[in-house]
Enzyme design. Structure first.
Site, mmCIF file in Angstrom:
data_model
loop_
_atom_site.group_PDB
_atom_site.id
_atom_site.type_symbol
_atom_site.label_atom_id
_atom_site.label_comp_id
_atom_site.label_asym_id
_atom_site.label_seq_id
_atom_site.Cartn_x
_atom_site.Cartn_y
_atom_site.Cartn_z
ATOM 1 N N SER A 284 0.835 -1.202 0.000
ATOM 2 C CA SER A 284 0.000 0.000 0.000
ATOM 3 C C SER A 284 0.868 1.251 0.000
ATOM 4 O O SER A 284 2.056 1.194 0.302
ATOM 5 C CB SER A 284 -0.891 0.012 1.242
ATOM 6 O OG SER A 284 -1.652 -1.164 1.257
ATOM 7 N N GLY A 285 0.227 2.377 -0.311
ATOM 8 C CA GLY A 285 0.952 3.648 -0.342
ATOM 9 C C GLY A 285 1.346 4.014 -1.762
ATOM 10 O O GLY A 285 1.213 3.205 -2.693
ATOM 11 N N THR A 286 1.853 5.216 -1.922
ATOM 12 C CA THR A 286 2.102 5.740 -3.270
ATOM 13 C C THR A 286 3.187 4.945 -4.000
ATOM 14 O O THR A 286 3.062 4.689 -5.194
ATOM 15 C CB THR A 286 2.515 7.216 -3.212
ATOM 16 O OG1 THR A 286 3.622 7.350 -2.306
ATOM 17 C CG2 THR A 286 1.386 8.106 -2.749
ATOM 18 N N PRO B 234 7.985 1.460 2.998
ATOM 19 C CA PRO B 234 8.034 1.899 4.397
ATOM 20 C C PRO B 234 7.791 3.407 4.529
ATOM 21 O O PRO B 234 7.912 4.144 3.550
ATOM 22 C CB PRO B 234 9.488 1.602 4.772
ATOM 23 C CG PRO B 234 10.240 1.926 3.504
ATOM 24 C CD PRO B 234 9.305 1.570 2.355
ATOM 25 N N GLY C 21 2.560 2.186 8.139
ATOM 26 C CA GLY C 21 1.227 2.517 8.641
ATOM 27 C C GLY C 21 0.825 3.957 8.407
ATOM 28 O O GLY C 21 -0.246 4.378 8.846
ATOM 29 N N GLY C 22 1.680 4.703 7.683
ATOM 30 C CA GLY C 22 1.324 6.081 7.346
ATOM 31 C C GLY C 22 0.012 6.156 6.583
ATOM 32 O O GLY C 22 -0.710 7.142 6.673
ATOM 33 N N GLY C 23 -0.308 5.090 5.882
ATOM 34 C CA GLY C 23 -1.577 5.038 5.146
ATOM 35 C C GLY C 23 -2.635 4.231 5.885
ATOM 36 O O GLY C 23 -3.671 3.888 5.298
ATOM 37 N N GLU D 102 -0.974 -5.157 6.066
ATOM 38 C CA GLU D 102 0.394 -5.244 5.538
ATOM 39 C C GLU D 102 1.206 -6.287 6.308
ATOM 40 O O GLU D 102 1.966 -7.067 5.714
ATOM 41 C CB GLU D 102 1.086 -3.881 5.629
ATOM 42 C CG GLU D 102 0.544 -2.877 4.627
ATOM 43 C CD GLU D 102 1.034 -1.461 4.825
ATOM 44 O OE1 GLU D 102 0.980 -0.686 3.866
ATOM 45 O OE2 GLU D 102 1.462 -1.104 5.931
HETATM 46 C C1 5RP Z 1 0.575 2.306 4.509
HETATM 47 C C2 5RP Z 1 2.042 2.207 4.528
HETATM 48 C C3 5RP Z 1 2.744 2.658 3.311
HETATM 49 O O1 5RP Z 1 3.328 1.547 2.730
HETATM 50 C C4 5RP Z 1 3.761 3.673 3.712
HETATM 51 O O2 5RP Z 1 3.034 4.740 4.296
HETATM 52 C C5 5RP Z 1 4.568 4.179 2.530
HETATM 53 O O3 5RP Z 1 3.803 5.037 1.759
HETATM 54 P P1 5RP Z 1 4.382 5.873 0.560
HETATM 55 O O4 5RP Z 1 4.897 4.906 -0.447
HETATM 56 O O5 5RP Z 1 3.191 6.656 0.053
HETATM 57 O O6 5RP Z 1 5.448 6.782 1.087
HETATM 58 O O7 5RP Z 1 2.664 1.744 5.450
HETATM 59 O O8 5RP Z 1 0.039 1.885 5.729
#
Ligand code: 5RP
Length: 235
Positions: free
Chosen positions: A31-33, A88, A100-102, A108
């Protein structure tokens, strides 16, 4: 997010496919960008005939996968996953991570543990000497969450991390609710999580904590996209 950072994420996404993804694999899609760039890139290979069986770590990634023509298999049906690729929020040189930022950390971690191997993809800004500058997300059940929050603070301070602040994650004035119906507590620790593995274990022993964003045993390597357009791999 700068264009340069997005380009670095795309470089990592392309390199991880080249290095690790093979026809016939069962894949976990993160997940995440950065992971979404990876999924979009993967869609091109699938359109060219690559055969993969994929499952995901979030509802948002299911949507991206479907957009680019990747069929998604239920995680209950896929069996052991060959490889999970995920990003990460912070990663150190031993591949300890904060994720977990998303708000997808629970799925995950489940998918990472269902996989024979997990490889991280990121741009170079995610690499740190010591974890903790990024707030550590802790997923908690909604019931009595303020009681759980007190225990979370206590455990973190027992790890020598003082002056922490813990905030329930909000968006548009409403608490964020995860794909599993829980809240996220963001623990602002400062860049001082010296021993992430025991902290990960102890946080998960608190009743009410579902999972936390320390990933200390999962990643077997990382593919890093750099701002100058290059990339490198560490395993
Ligand atoms: C989501 C996450 C994402 O993988 C993490 O936040 C990285 O995000 P990004 O690729 O947008 O920087 O842990 O829960």
């Amino acid at each position: 997010m700068s264009n340069q950072q997005n380009e670095a994420k795309k470089v990592a996404a392309r390199r991880v496919i080249q290095e690790f993804v093979r026809n016939g694999m069962k894949l976990g899609l993160g997940s995440g960008t950065t992971s979404h760039f990876f999924v979009r890139e993967l869609g091109k290979h699938v359109a060219d005939g690559m055969k993969l069986t994929c499952t995901t770590t979030s509802r948002s990634t299911i949507e991206v996968a479907r957009e680019v023509g990747i069929a998604i298999t239920d995680p209950n049906e896929i069996g052991e996953i060959d490889l999970t690729i995920d990003g990460p929020d912070e990663i150190d040189r031993q591949f300890n991570m904060i994720k977990g930022g998303g708000a997808c950390l629970l799925w995950e971690k489940i998918v990472a543990h269902a996989s024979r191997r997990m490889i991280c993809i990121c741009d170079e800004s995610k690499i740190v000497d010591c974890l903790g500058q990024f707030p550590l997300p802790v997923e908690v059940v909604q019931f009595a969450w303020k009681q759980t929050e007190r225990q979370v603070k206590r455990i973190i301070s027992e790890h020598g991390i003082h002056n922490i602040s813990v905030v329930r994650r909000m968006r548009d004035d409403k608490p964020v609710v995860t794909d599993s119906g829980n809240y996220i507590l963001d623990c602002h620790c400062g860049a001082v999580i010296a021993n992430p593995a025991p902290l990960e274990t102890e946080l998960n022993r608190i009743p009410g904590v579902v999972e936390n964003g320390l990933f200390t045993r999962e990643a077997a390597g990382m593919v890093v996209g750099c701002f100058d357009g290059s990339s490198y791999l560490r395993t």
